[in-house]
Design an enzyme around this catalytic site. Sequence first.
Site, PDB file in Angstrom:
ATOM      1  N   CYS A 140       0.831  -1.209   0.000  1.00  0.00           N
ATOM      2  CA  CYS A 140       0.000   0.000   0.000  1.00  0.00           C
ATOM      3  C   CYS A 140       0.862   1.255   0.000  1.00  0.00           C
ATOM      4  O   CYS A 140       0.603   2.195  -0.763  1.00  0.00           O
ATOM      5  CB  CYS A 140      -0.920  -0.009   1.212  1.00  0.00           C
ATOM      6  N   HIS A 220      -2.344   5.531   6.089  1.00  0.00           N
ATOM      7  CA  HIS A 220      -0.997   6.010   6.345  1.00  0.00           C
ATOM      8  C   HIS A 220      -0.933   7.455   5.863  1.00  0.00           C
ATOM      9  O   HIS A 220      -1.657   7.854   4.948  1.00  0.00           O
ATOM     10  CB  HIS A 220       0.018   5.215   5.520  1.00  0.00           C
TER      11      HIS A 220
HETATM   12  N1  LIG Z   1      -3.677  -4.898   5.502  1.00  0.00           N
HETATM   13  C1  LIG Z   1      -2.974  -4.043   4.826  1.00  0.00           C
HETATM   14  O1  LIG Z   1      -2.900  -2.887   5.208  1.00  0.00           O
HETATM   15  C2  LIG Z   1      -2.248  -4.437   3.581  1.00  0.00           C
HETATM   16  C3  LIG Z   1      -2.008  -3.456   2.623  1.00  0.00           C
HETATM   17  C4  LIG Z   1      -1.374  -3.798   1.450  1.00  0.00           C
HETATM   18  C5  LIG Z   1      -0.920  -5.109   1.263  1.00  0.00           C
HETATM   19  N2  LIG Z   1      -1.130  -6.033   2.224  1.00  0.00           N
HETATM   20  C6  LIG Z   1      -0.646  -7.379   1.956  1.00  0.00           C
HETATM   21  O2  LIG Z   1      -1.740  -8.175   1.597  1.00  0.00           O
HETATM   22  C7  LIG Z   1      -1.528  -9.517   2.020  1.00  0.00           C
HETATM   23  C8  LIG Z   1      -2.682  -9.938   2.879  1.00  0.00           C
HETATM   24  O3  LIG Z   1      -2.703  -9.123   4.032  1.00  0.00           O
HETATM   25  P1  LIG Z   1      -4.029  -8.875   4.842  1.00  0.00           P
HETATM   26  O4  LIG Z   1      -3.801  -7.652   5.644  1.00  0.00           O
HETATM   27  O5  LIG Z   1      -5.194  -8.917   3.938  1.00  0.00           O
HETATM   28  O6  LIG Z   1      -4.029 -10.127   5.791  1.00  0.00           O
HETATM   29  P2  LIG Z   1      -5.232 -10.676   6.671  1.00  0.00           P
HETATM   30  O7  LIG Z   1      -4.618 -11.315   7.823  1.00  0.00           O
HETATM   31  O8  LIG Z   1      -6.261  -9.616   6.884  1.00  0.00           O
HETATM   32  O9  LIG Z   1      -5.924 -11.773   5.747  1.00  0.00           O
HETATM   33  C9  LIG Z   1      -5.256 -12.911   5.370  1.00  0.00           C
HETATM   34  C10 LIG Z   1      -6.262 -14.003   5.125  1.00  0.00           C
HETATM   35  O10 LIG Z   1      -5.576 -15.147   4.710  1.00  0.00           O
HETATM   36  C11 LIG Z   1      -6.162 -16.275   5.307  1.00  0.00           C
HETATM   37  N3  LIG Z   1      -5.103 -17.207   5.598  1.00  0.00           N
HETATM   38  C12 LIG Z   1      -4.311 -17.269   6.652  1.00  0.00           C
HETATM   39  N4  LIG Z   1      -3.441 -18.296   6.552  1.00  0.00           N
HETATM   40  C13 LIG Z   1      -3.729 -18.890   5.400  1.00  0.00           C
HETATM   41  C14 LIG Z   1      -3.197 -20.004   4.726  1.00  0.00           C
HETATM   42  N5  LIG Z   1      -2.167 -20.707   5.269  1.00  0.00           N
HETATM   43  N6  LIG Z   1      -3.736 -20.339   3.536  1.00  0.00           N
HETATM   44  C15 LIG Z   1      -4.767 -19.647   3.015  1.00  0.00           C
HETATM   45  N7  LIG Z   1      -5.305 -18.572   3.620  1.00  0.00           N
HETATM   46  C16 LIG Z   1      -4.779 -18.210   4.798  1.00  0.00           C
HETATM   47  C17 LIG Z   1      -6.849 -15.831   6.547  1.00  0.00           C
HETATM   48  O11 LIG Z   1      -8.096 -16.462   6.598  1.00  0.00           O
HETATM   49  C18 LIG Z   1      -7.026 -14.374   6.358  1.00  0.00           C
HETATM   50  O12 LIG Z   1      -8.369 -14.097   6.128  1.00  0.00           O
HETATM   51  C19 LIG Z   1      -0.164  -9.522   2.700  1.00  0.00           C
HETATM   52  O13 LIG Z   1       0.817  -9.804   1.756  1.00  0.00           O
HETATM   53  C20 LIG Z   1      -0.032  -8.085   3.126  1.00  0.00           C
HETATM   54  O14 LIG Z   1       1.315  -7.709   3.326  1.00  0.00           O
HETATM   55  C21 LIG Z   1      -1.822  -5.730   3.356  1.00  0.00           C
END
Ligand SMILES: NC(=O)c1ccc[n+]([C@@H]2O[C@H](COP(=O)([O-])OP(=O)(O)OC[C@H]3O[C@@H](n4cnc5c(N)ncnc54)[C@H](O)[C@@H]3O)[C@@H](O)[C@H]2O)c1
Lengths: 340, 340, 340, 340
Positions: A140, A220
């Site tokens: 992000c 942010h």
């Molecule tokens: N949250 C943010 O601010 C943000 C912003 C940009 C990018 N990201 C990136 O996006 C990605 C996801 O982050 P998020 O914040 O959505 O995470 P999150 O924890 O909100 O969601 C992750 C999901 O993956 C599932 N999960 C967990 N372990 C798993 C597995 N072994 N196999 C399949 N599914 C599984 C869980 O059910 C969960 O719902 C990461 O790479 C993160 O760095 C996050």
Amino acid sequence: MIKVAVNGYGTIGKRVADAVFAQKDMELIGVSKTRPSSEALVANIKGYPLYIADISKKEAFSNAGIEVAGTVEEMIAACDVVVDATPGGIGAKNKELYQKYGKKAIWEGGEAHELAGFSFNSSCNYKDALNRQFTRVVSCNTTGLCRIIQAINAEYGVKKVRATMVRRGADPGDPKRGPVDAIVLNPVTIPSHHGPDLQTVLPEIDIVTTALVVPTTFMHMHIIQMDLMKNASVERVLEIIKNHPRMGLVKKGLGITSTAELKEYASDLGRPRSDLWESCIFEESVSATDNGELYLFQAIHQEADVVVETVDAIRAMIGEVCDAETSIKITNESLGFSPI
Amino acid sequence: MIKVAVNGYGTIGKRVADAVFAQKDMELIGVSKTRPSSEALVANIKGYPLYIADISKKEAFSNAGIEVAGTVEEMIAACDVVVDATPGGIGAKNKELYQKYGKKAIWEGGEAHELAGFSFNSSCNYKDALNRQFTRVVSCNTTGLCRIIQAINAEYGVKKVRATMVRRGADPGDPKRGPVDAIVLNPVTIPSHHGPDLQTVLPEIDIVTTALVVPTTFMHMHIIQMDLMKNASVERVLEIIKNHPRMGLVKKGLGITSTAELKEYASDLGRPRSDLWESCIFEESVSATDNGELYLFQAIHQEADVVVETVDAIRAMIGEVCDAETSIKITNESLGFSPI
Amino acid sequence: MIKVAVNGYGTIGKRVADAVFAQKDMELIGVSKTRPSSEALVANIKGYPLYIADISKKEAFSNAGIEVAGTVEEMIAACDVVVDATPGGIGAKNKELYQKYGKKAIWEGGEAHELAGFSFNSSCNYKDALNRQFTRVVSCNTTGLCRIIQAINAEYGVKKVRATMVRRGADPGDPKRGPVDAIVLNPVTIPSHHGPDLQTVLPEIDIVTTALVVPTTFMHMHIIQMDLMKNASVERVLEIIKNHPRMGLVKKGLGITSTAELKEYASDLGRPRSDLWESCIFEESVSATDNGELYLFQAIHQEADVVVETVDAIRAMIGEVCDAETSIKITNESLGFSPI
Amino acid sequence: MIKVAVNGYGTIGKRVADAVFAQKDMELIGVSKTRPSSEALVANIKGYPLYIADISKKEAFSNAGIEVAGTVEEMIAACDVVVDATPGGIGAKNKELYQKYGKKAIWEGGEAHELAGFSFNSSCNYKDALNRQFTRVVSCNTTGLCRIIQAINAEYGVKKVRATMVRRGADPGDPKRGPVDAIVLNPVTIPSHHGPDLQTVLPEIDIVTTALVVPTTFMHMHIIQMDLMKNASVERVLEIIKNHPRMGLVKKGLGITSTAELKEYASDLGRPRSDLWESCIFEESVSATDNGELYLFQAIHQEADVVVETVDAIRAMIGEVCDAETSIKITNESLGFSPI
Ligand SMILES: NC(=O)c1ccc[n+]([C@@H]2O[C@H](COP(=O)([O-])OP(=O)(O)OC[C@H]3O[C@@H](n4cnc5c(N)ncnc54)[C@H](O)[C@@H]3O)[C@@H](O)[C@H]2O)c1
Ligand SMILES: NC(=O)c1ccc[n+]([C@@H]2O[C@H](COP(=O)([O-])OP(=O)(O)OC[C@H]3O[C@@H](n4cnc5c(N)ncnc54)[C@H](O)[C@@H]3O)[C@@H](O)[C@H]2O)c1
Ligand SMILES: NC(=O)c1ccc[n+]([C@@H]2O[C@H](COP(=O)([O-])OP(=O)(O)OC[C@H]3O[C@@H](n4cnc5c(N)ncnc54)[C@H](O)[C@@H]3O)[C@@H](O)[C@H]2O)c1
Ligand SMILES: NC(=O)c1ccc[n+]([C@@H]2O[C@H](COP(=O)([O-])OP(=O)(O)OC[C@H]3O[C@@H](n4cnc5c(N)ncnc54)[C@H](O)[C@@H]3O)[C@@H](O)[C@H]2O)c1
């Protein structure tokens, strides 16, 4: 119809799923969860087929009134492209599975550049993603940096960027992570990793970044300073931002001075989940000096900005839409999104 | 068509306006603001005629790109009912204006009971509001107390209620109010005013309340204990809640243990502004003892719960819909609202 | 001189060490850390011998300029009593070590009652701790409940207690734990474990407790209601509190309505680390009804209240001071502590 | 003995009073309050004569058990120098009173430079304050900027400074001010006023500052970048900081990465009120590039850093100690203060 699977239906995954669902050239064939939860229930309510990694947990889902369509492996087998939105670090472990089925895969910013070998931002390098098997959509924060730096670089030439990221501590739905009452240097060392991360997309940019974490939940805030090749005019910079399909202006005179008021505005506008897919640049902050410096504040909705980029990445990897402009237009219009 | 004006288009007013706009038997004839702001701009975007108290400020609105339809006085003159959602204390000063034009008026919980002479909650005293000129919709906290206490009282008889309100410090869009890092006793004395406020609607209830403020932005949390006339069964209490049109259950097994996760759930469900119009009672918390005690936690979305009550109050005061059940049904259905 | 070792020099351990150091009948023979840190450095600065579990890490300590005196095992071998203030759950694993050397040991509230077989509060059961090998000092919240309930029970007889604990999310020095913006039910079920925990000290008390977590760092706030055998007078209750060596009154007229102002007051008074070892009962909140109910608010400094109890527990276990009153007096005076 | 009065015994005033009290060449002749409060009570406990502006309120103080010595005017009449630590803006109104009695006066950073006609920082312009009637000690943020910029400028020559101030929302003892969950741009425009404010002390420095407010209570965090006349070495910069009497290093290897852990460290060191009078520069953050840039993070304890400067300002204005070094040494030693 591009068949898309979303592996990891969390903060990012559920937004990507909704965005994919809204695209006319895509079909959302499934989403995955590991544990019963309100998010899993909502997948059911929305009619998204729900897959689980460990099928022995199916009963736990049933007990919570949640229907399961099958295993993650079945979902992967059935898709054209998988968007991996599992937590940072987990995505890497899934690569083998995607390779086994010869599927295209997109990872999010929590995974390393090397995993995909290519990092993506619609406005910067859409063409380089055409027909790729693997792509990583940058984080992000990096997405926010890419958009403005690319646009300013195209107009003025950027000699040097210095940027500070004041980051939210936890996502709004997360009651576990802190801090409660602290400003955290993350990292304590200078520079932070955001500069090198930007260079995976814009390798020629000279940039130094610093990053802190504070006890807030949405958006942010970036403080950006650039040394330009020639003097900028504020008017022209504002025009560039207004014309950009993924940047918007927090207009002067509306009384918005904080992330709280900005989120409220998104909510008042009826945006789903109050999502701000665009970089939100504060009009009044844009300042240019007569020795070629540019300053501005931008707020970045961490949960949303990468979502639209991810949709474009899917399209690029399939290769039928060959230019960024067209894909961005389709993505935005399907979502009813035009920047603030 | 009931012509409704909303005087004070802020946190509550903008939600009431949207809810009124959604009703088939009502027409939103205007909303009012005192200063140009993003909310005023959104009124324009939504097509709600925007009125201002001090017409000399019209230019300031134009400068911010906001169109003004006329003065608040003109708006009042044109309506059948005015909903006054100005900040607590300001509403009282507006009474004269409403009387001058002989209009029906509704105030919100920031005003004193005496101003309207009648305090309202749909589930408790709809009939008493029929054809009234003035009505006050009780505060968000009192509304939450009214719903559950009335329902339990009807089934079991309530001997005594003890309730603690853990209140949010500031609304989500407000970056000024604190606290930042404190638990504030508000008031330090026991009981708080919420008990007497409940008695303006349910005078026969014996109740002692305490209230604290904490650094959060969405939802108050109530810890409620009741001494009943006879022993309750948890099953029956859950049934009563499920059958109530303004209470919902935060179901066990979905992993929701906090206001943050609850708000996320509302957001995932696509609720406008993530609004939770219903009292959110935690299924797992409902506990009954064999000496006639009942315990439960309920979360109350401060910005939303009074909105649906206000719509019913309008209908009651016009007097064409004579029973609560029918009005509540119309209100809920127009909003596409059925409790979680 | 009682030779005391403090195993686990963190939030509680460092305070216990300072308090032990201040006692004339005790000698602090050492404290322990697992990793180099500012706390370890401060142990050096204060001249407390610093022991480490894993001696192979000695170099890491040296590199950070921190001197190590030896291994935890050596420290245990040299002491009469060890206070185990390692994180909850770790303490249990250390029992074997203490038994190996036949040492007396005290655990804090993060460990189960069963580990020690006896739970302690100075004002409630000092005598039962005389000459024991193992004792557990109950948690900060339970300590706060013990003090007031025992005192009120002694005067009026307590039929029933209902108490809500609004807990701080993270300790002030901890930038990791949240929540940032949420009220968390912990647990969602009613009652919480605090009632049964109180009964390990005061088994005859009928009590129902509920517990929430909020985004603050200092002090828990308790809302306490008691049904008494006979009517209480507010005056007498205030007197009981004033006469208690471990309870103080937040006096009316000083403008203190929150944990923030209370901490500031402790800081202004020059208390080390702003510690409030006493339960802080808000004078104005104390309320009695004519049907035998008592209500009050008390703030509990989570980092401090158990510290003075722990010092008394040491003394009891050695068995030379045979009554609570004497030990409490020595402990308080050594610290220059008289309740607010 | 320099007779010092402190008008406004709040966050800054009470610390100045304690610091003055600790100086061998100064006598604290009184402090003032407007309302009974815990701070006023503590003045009594410490034996500081307490004066009040409006003597008709004397009874209100007595009722709260607080003794009043007389009126503010009497206090002013009796002093050599008054330190005005009333809230920003109030101090200006007091000037007439100080002039009436021909007294020397110091204001704090909430007042405008023009009020005193001279702005002060011990390390930058002590000599210019000698024998002045009026002086203003610059704000906490500006004080922090002055110290490091002056020191680096002396060694390397500073061409340009860019600094971002991430400010705490409310002081720890203040439960009213927010934000609760927002990053606030304050101001939205760039630059903020901190640059010009620094130039009241160091007029030759070219500086652009930006400022944000976040929901924390202790310490501002500065992100500082400087363009230097010649390349800096990190080693030499660290040495400069170590040798400075009002700057300290947050050393690497101690695990301190946030304001929370830094405050905890101050508290562990036994600092009164956990005060950090020194600028706290994070050792690991200090970075120098080979094109003359220097980067670093520094944390500034808003309640404390100006206190020691104020004590020096008193001494300068009396004129018996003619150089900064000597005054700073006396001030620091009286407080037992040597930087971390
Ligand atoms: N949250 C943010 O601010 C943000 C912003 C940009 C990018 N990201 C990136 O996006 C990605 C996801 O982050 P998020 O914040 O959505 O995470 P999150 O924890 O909100 O969601 C992750 C999901 O993956 C599932 N999960 C967990 N372990 C798993 C597995 N072994 N196999 C399949 N599914 C599984 C869980 O059910 C969960 O719902 C990461 O790479 C993160 O760095 C996050
Ligand atoms: N916010 C809540 O949590 C909440 C919950 C329940 C009830 N209430 C009650 O609802 C009422 C409105 O509160 P709110 O939180 O929506 O306030 P708000 O401050 O969010 O909105 C008030 C609006 O009134 C307008 N206004 C201000 N002064 C005015 C004037 N003199 N004339 C006309 N308009 C004016 C402002 O433009 C503002 O938009 C109060 O009685 C309050 O106690 C608030
Ligand atoms: N913090 C509170 O609010 C609080 C209040 C009352 C009781 N307690 C109880 O006090 C105990 C200590 O809690 P705390 O908050 O001080 O924890 P903490 O994490 O602040 O400190 C624990 C210390 O133990 C050390 N440690 C960690 N692992 C160790 C090991 N394997 N062997 C030896 N030392 C080890 C660490 O260096 C750390 O300094 C727990 O039982 C807790 O439940 C805590
Ligand atoms: N708090 C900070 O972070 C900080 C930091 C640096 C400088 N300052 C500056 O220090 C000054 C004092 O600020 P503060 O934060 O200590 O304020 P404060 O509100 O904590 O204390 C001000 C005190 O002045 C007293 N007071 C109020 N009105 C008065 C009057 N009319 N006459 C006499 N006394 C009166 C009050 O009793 C109060 O105790 C301001 O100029 C402020 O800008 C504050």
